[in-house]
Write an enzyme that holds these catalytic residues in place. Structure first.
Site, mmCIF file in Angstrom:
data_model
loop_
_atom_site.group_PDB
_atom_site.id
_atom_site.type_symbol
_atom_site.label_atom_id
_atom_site.label_comp_id
_atom_site.label_asym_id
_atom_site.label_seq_id
_atom_site.Cartn_x
_atom_site.Cartn_y
_atom_site.Cartn_z
ATOM 1 N N ASP A 13 64.023 32.291 71.153
ATOM 2 C CA ASP A 13 62.647 32.309 70.727
ATOM 3 C C ASP A 13 61.879 32.352 71.933
ATOM 4 O O ASP A 13 60.657 31.832 71.693
ATOM 5 C CB ASP A 13 62.290 30.891 69.778
ATOM 6 C CG ASP A 13 63.195 30.470 68.937
ATOM 7 O OD1 ASP A 13 63.822 31.321 68.331
ATOM 8 O OD2 ASP A 13 63.544 29.178 68.807
ATOM 9 N N LYS A 16 61.541 37.736 71.701
ATOM 10 C CA LYS A 16 62.263 38.957 72.126
ATOM 11 C C LYS A 16 62.052 39.912 71.077
ATOM 12 O O LYS A 16 61.945 41.324 71.195
ATOM 13 C CB LYS A 16 63.749 38.588 71.886
ATOM 14 C CG LYS A 16 64.446 37.559 72.996
ATOM 15 C CD LYS A 16 65.863 37.307 72.652
ATOM 16 C CE LYS A 16 66.028 36.266 71.362
ATOM 17 N NZ LYS A 16 65.575 34.992 71.686
ATOM 18 N N GLY A 40 66.012 34.159 64.517
ATOM 19 C CA GLY A 40 64.804 34.175 63.794
ATOM 20 C C GLY A 40 63.569 35.105 64.385
ATOM 21 O O GLY A 40 63.499 34.597 65.568
ATOM 22 N N HIS A 41 63.612 36.341 64.319
ATOM 23 C CA HIS A 41 63.190 37.307 65.186
ATOM 24 C C HIS A 41 61.749 37.659 64.461
ATOM 25 O O HIS A 41 61.804 38.273 63.333
ATOM 26 C CB HIS A 41 63.799 38.391 65.520
ATOM 27 C CG HIS A 41 65.147 37.907 66.391
ATOM 28 N ND1 HIS A 41 66.163 38.946 67.047
ATOM 29 C CD2 HIS A 41 65.565 36.895 66.893
ATOM 30 C CE1 HIS A 41 66.936 38.495 67.594
ATOM 31 N NE2 HIS A 41 66.647 37.172 67.833
ATOM 32 N N GLN A 222 69.658 34.654 70.322
ATOM 33 C CA GLN A 222 69.763 33.589 71.134
ATOM 34 C C GLN A 222 69.611 33.914 72.354
ATOM 35 O O GLN A 222 68.610 34.643 72.760
ATOM 36 C CB GLN A 222 71.215 33.014 71.143
ATOM 37 C CG GLN A 222 71.501 32.261 69.522
ATOM 38 C CD GLN A 222 71.721 33.312 68.706
ATOM 39 O OE1 GLN A 222 72.795 34.209 68.640
ATOM 40 N NE2 GLN A 222 71.271 33.538 67.355
HETATM 41 P P1 GDP Z 1 62.523 35.504 69.377
HETATM 42 O O1 GDP Z 1 63.518 34.640 68.645
HETATM 43 O O2 GDP Z 1 63.067 35.488 70.597
HETATM 44 O O3 GDP Z 1 62.293 36.966 68.648
HETATM 45 O O4 GDP Z 1 61.101 34.773 69.104
HETATM 46 P P2 GDP Z 1 60.568 34.350 67.708
HETATM 47 O O5 GDP Z 1 59.825 35.269 66.984
HETATM 48 O O6 GDP Z 1 61.686 33.113 67.124
HETATM 49 O O7 GDP Z 1 59.522 33.108 68.285
HETATM 50 C C1 GDP Z 1 58.369 33.937 69.058
HETATM 51 C C2 GDP Z 1 57.295 33.376 68.364
HETATM 52 O O8 GDP Z 1 56.093 33.588 69.309
HETATM 53 C C3 GDP Z 1 56.683 34.463 67.139
HETATM 54 O O9 GDP Z 1 56.029 33.593 66.513
HETATM 55 C C4 GDP Z 1 55.978 35.586 67.779
HETATM 56 O O10 GDP Z 1 55.115 36.209 66.929
HETATM 57 C C5 GDP Z 1 55.220 34.910 69.080
HETATM 58 N N1 GDP Z 1 54.883 35.526 69.905
HETATM 59 C C6 GDP Z 1 55.515 36.345 70.854
HETATM 60 N N2 GDP Z 1 54.904 37.061 71.657
HETATM 61 C C7 GDP Z 1 53.804 36.199 71.959
HETATM 62 C C8 GDP Z 1 52.701 36.262 72.845
HETATM 63 O O11 GDP Z 1 52.643 36.564 73.766
HETATM 64 N N3 GDP Z 1 51.651 35.379 72.542
HETATM 65 C C9 GDP Z 1 51.715 34.747 71.319
HETATM 66 N N4 GDP Z 1 50.848 33.603 71.317
HETATM 67 N N5 GDP Z 1 52.712 34.541 70.639
HETATM 68 C C10 GDP Z 1 53.700 35.412 70.759
HETATM 69 P P1 IMO Z 2 66.800 33.403 68.212
HETATM 70 O O1 IMO Z 2 67.678 34.831 68.393
HETATM 71 C C1 IMO Z 2 66.665 29.126 69.222
HETATM 72 C C2 IMO Z 2 70.640 26.980 68.788
HETATM 73 C C3 IMO Z 2 70.629 26.051 67.758
HETATM 74 C C4 IMO Z 2 71.410 25.055 68.229
HETATM 75 C C5 IMO Z 2 72.579 25.858 68.773
HETATM 76 C C6 IMO Z 2 73.923 26.342 68.010
HETATM 77 O O2 IMO Z 2 65.948 33.342 67.559
HETATM 78 O O3 IMO Z 2 66.288 32.984 69.876
HETATM 79 P P2 IMO Z 2 74.550 27.773 65.905
HETATM 80 O O4 IMO Z 2 73.937 27.630 64.595
HETATM 81 O O5 IMO Z 2 74.151 29.190 66.646
HETATM 82 O O6 IMO Z 2 75.725 27.338 66.200
HETATM 83 O O7 IMO Z 2 73.390 26.669 66.725
HETATM 84 O O8 IMO Z 2 71.886 27.069 69.093
HETATM 85 N N1 IMO Z 2 70.095 28.356 68.188
HETATM 86 C C7 IMO Z 2 68.969 28.829 68.585
HETATM 87 N N2 IMO Z 2 67.947 28.412 69.149
HETATM 88 N N3 IMO Z 2 66.630 30.490 68.996
HETATM 89 C C8 IMO Z 2 67.511 30.960 68.291
HETATM 90 O O9 IMO Z 2 68.055 32.206 67.989
HETATM 91 C C9 IMO Z 2 69.069 30.058 68.008
HETATM 92 N N4 IMO Z 2 70.058 30.499 67.589
HETATM 93 C C10 IMO Z 2 70.778 29.198 67.565
HETATM 94 O O10 IMO Z 2 69.229 25.344 67.300
HETATM 95 O O11 IMO Z 2 71.076 24.248 69.176
HETATM 96 MG MG MG Z 3 63.663 33.185 67.246
#
Ligand code: GDP
Ligand code: IMO
Ligand code: MG
Length: 422
Positions: A13, A16, A40-41, A222
């Site tokens: 998270d 990415k 979750g992207h 991840q």
């Molecule tokens: P990922 O799994 O690495 O793709 O990240 P996620 O989408 O799960 O979580 C990142 C969250 O931060 C999302 O809600 C994005 O919209 C938000 N986000 C990404 N870059 C920035 C940033 O530079 N500033 C802020 N405030 N939010 C951001």
């Molecule tokens: P993105 O791509 C954050 C964590 C789970 C748990 C561990 C194992 O959005 O960054 P799993 O279901 O993969 O066997 O769970 O990995 N986990 C993540 N944490 N972001 C993710 O994906 C994750 N995908 C799995 O919370 O601790």
């Molecule tokens: Mg994510």
């Protein structure tokens, strides 16, 4: 630069997807190489927010071919739900290509994931319960069903039935919920037919594209410290998000990759269990969670917050051969009086030079911090490095100084344009 990899450097998270969406503008293919719908992207374009689990984050661009590579575990119900939602919002997914070598996730994998978590009691991993671990276990045991098997409807149905019956026996043994064999066979026969037009020999597709000068972006899900080999085992996922996994999971050899972009949040979060040296338990942590909206995209769980950890990042540079860092969500720290950055660990009074290779030592590590006076200014409108206030620039300099690679992108807000590119 033909092939670039985007990899998370913390526990997921990091933002990415936002960086992938930004870089996809100059790439022709965006390829997921591992993980599944545990990811979750989030991509934000104007007032539109897209939360993607399986479809690659480049899908929003018409010039991009999104590819689900051989290293991914694919949950067909989720894939088609996501495609339907995207198409309902005017985003075409007809270009999506799915590797015939990718493993499929079935309902018994989800039952087994839940059953194993229940058995763990107090030592739960806190998985996403999507069946990821059991699906990769079946792949390694060489009993998994691959996407390409849908090409032969009869044997596909037979294999599902055989595997479902075996899985039910195993589920009974561990107190898990068994699956309805006939219902699973029927449902997946229909899903398999729907997959046919997307199925592809993605390895040759990508190599042929590279031969004609196309550019490929490999999308990590991840992150480094959730890697099954290099992460905080057993509190990890079951795949290799690290850059080496990008080669295996796409079929593009390491010499083709000349850019590895590590995504680091300006603080740290973690979902699920496991050691976390810079974790913040009190009000400061709550503030990070509130301002940064740190709740899981997939499970809605509150993410555990903490300060930025450069010991982790230094190790992530080694494990991934990072060529650069994108430092995201720096704006979330706008209102803080002081911003802390961990530069070293102390264990039993001794300063550790590297990242410990076991979770027990990591659990005992006390972070040493550098303190930076807060900047108390909104970063969101900044577009040039020179516009950033001194404190924000100090964080960037500290990262570069301690990890030895440049910070090339700085995130100052969730939207596509909210960033400083250097
Ligand atoms: P990922 O799994 O690495 O793709 O990240 P996620 O989408 O799960 O979580 C990142 C969250 O931060 C999302 O809600 C994005 O919209 C938000 N986000 C990404 N870059 C920035 C940033 O530079 N500033 C802020 N405030 N939010 C951001
Ligand atoms: P993105 O791509 C954050 C964590 C789970 C748990 C561990 C194992 O959005 O960054 P799993 O279901 O993969 O066997 O769970 O990995 N986990 C993540 N944490 N972001 C993710 O994906 C994750 N995908 C799995 O919370 O601790
Ligand atoms: Mg994510």
């Amino acid at each position: 630069m033909p092939v670039a990899v985007v990899v998370g450097t913390q526990w997921g998270d990091e933002g990415k997807a936002k960086v992938i969406d930004l870089l996809a503008a100059e790439h022709d293919y965006v390829v997921r190489y591992q993980g599944g719908h545990n990811a979750g992207h989030t991509v934000v374009v104007g007032d539109q927010r897209y939360a993607l689990q399986l479809v690659p984050s480049g899908v929003l661009y018409e010039h991009v071919t999104p590819v689900i590579g051989n290293g991914v575990v694919v949950d067909l119900p989720t894939l088609f739900k996501e495609i339907d939602e995207l198409e309902g919002r005017g985003v075409s997914c007809s270009r999506l290509r799915v590797s015939s070598l990718a493993q499929l996730i079935f309902p018994w994998h989800q039952s087994m994931d839940a059953a194993l978590e229940n058995l763990r009691g107090d030592t739960k991993i806190g998985t996403t319960l999507k069946g990821i671990g059991p699906a990769y276990a079946d792949k390694t045991l060489r009993v998994g069903i691959r996407a390409g098997e849908v090409r032969n409807a009869e044997s596909f149905a037979r294999r599902i039935r055989e595997r479902a019956i075996e899985a039910n026996q195993q589920l009974v043994a561990v107190g898990g919920e068994v699956v309805d064999v006939d219902a699973v066979v029927d449902r997946f026969a229909a899903l398999g037919r729907r997959l046919l037009p997307h199925l592809c020999d993605t390895v040759n597709l990508l190599h042929d594209a590279l031969d004609t000068g196309k550019r490929v972006l490999l999308e990590g899900a991840q992150a480094t410290f959730l890697d099954v080999d290099h992460g905080t085992y057993p509190y990890v996922t079951s795949s290799n998000p690290t850059a080496g996994g990008a080669s295996t999971g796409s079929g593009l050899g390491p010499r083709l990759i000349d850019r590895v972009i590590g995504i680091a949040k300006a603080y740290t979060t973690r979902v699920g269990a496991g050691p976390f040296p810079t974790e913040l338990m009190g009000e400061l942590g709550d503030a990070i969670v509130d301002i940064g909206h740190e709740y899981g995209t997939v499970t809605g769980r509150r993410r555990r917050p903490g300060w930025l950890d450069l010991v982790m990042l230094r190790h992530a540079v080694r494990l991934n051969s990072l060529s650069e860092i994108a430092l995201t969500k720096l704006d979330v720290l706008d209102t803080f009086d002081t911003v802390k950055v961990c530069t070293a660990y102390r264990v039993g009074g001794r300063l550790l030079s590297g990242y410990p290779d076991d979770v027990t030592t990591l659990g005992e590590a006390t972070p040493e911090y550098e303190e930076i006076p807060g900047w108390k200014t909104e970063l969101r409108k900044c577009r040039n490095y020179d516009q950033l206030p001194e404190g924000a620039r100090r964080v960037v300099e500290l990262v570069e100084q301690h990890i030895g690679v440049p910070v090339t992108i700085i995130g100052v807000g969730p939207e596509r344009d909210d960033c400083v590119v250097r």
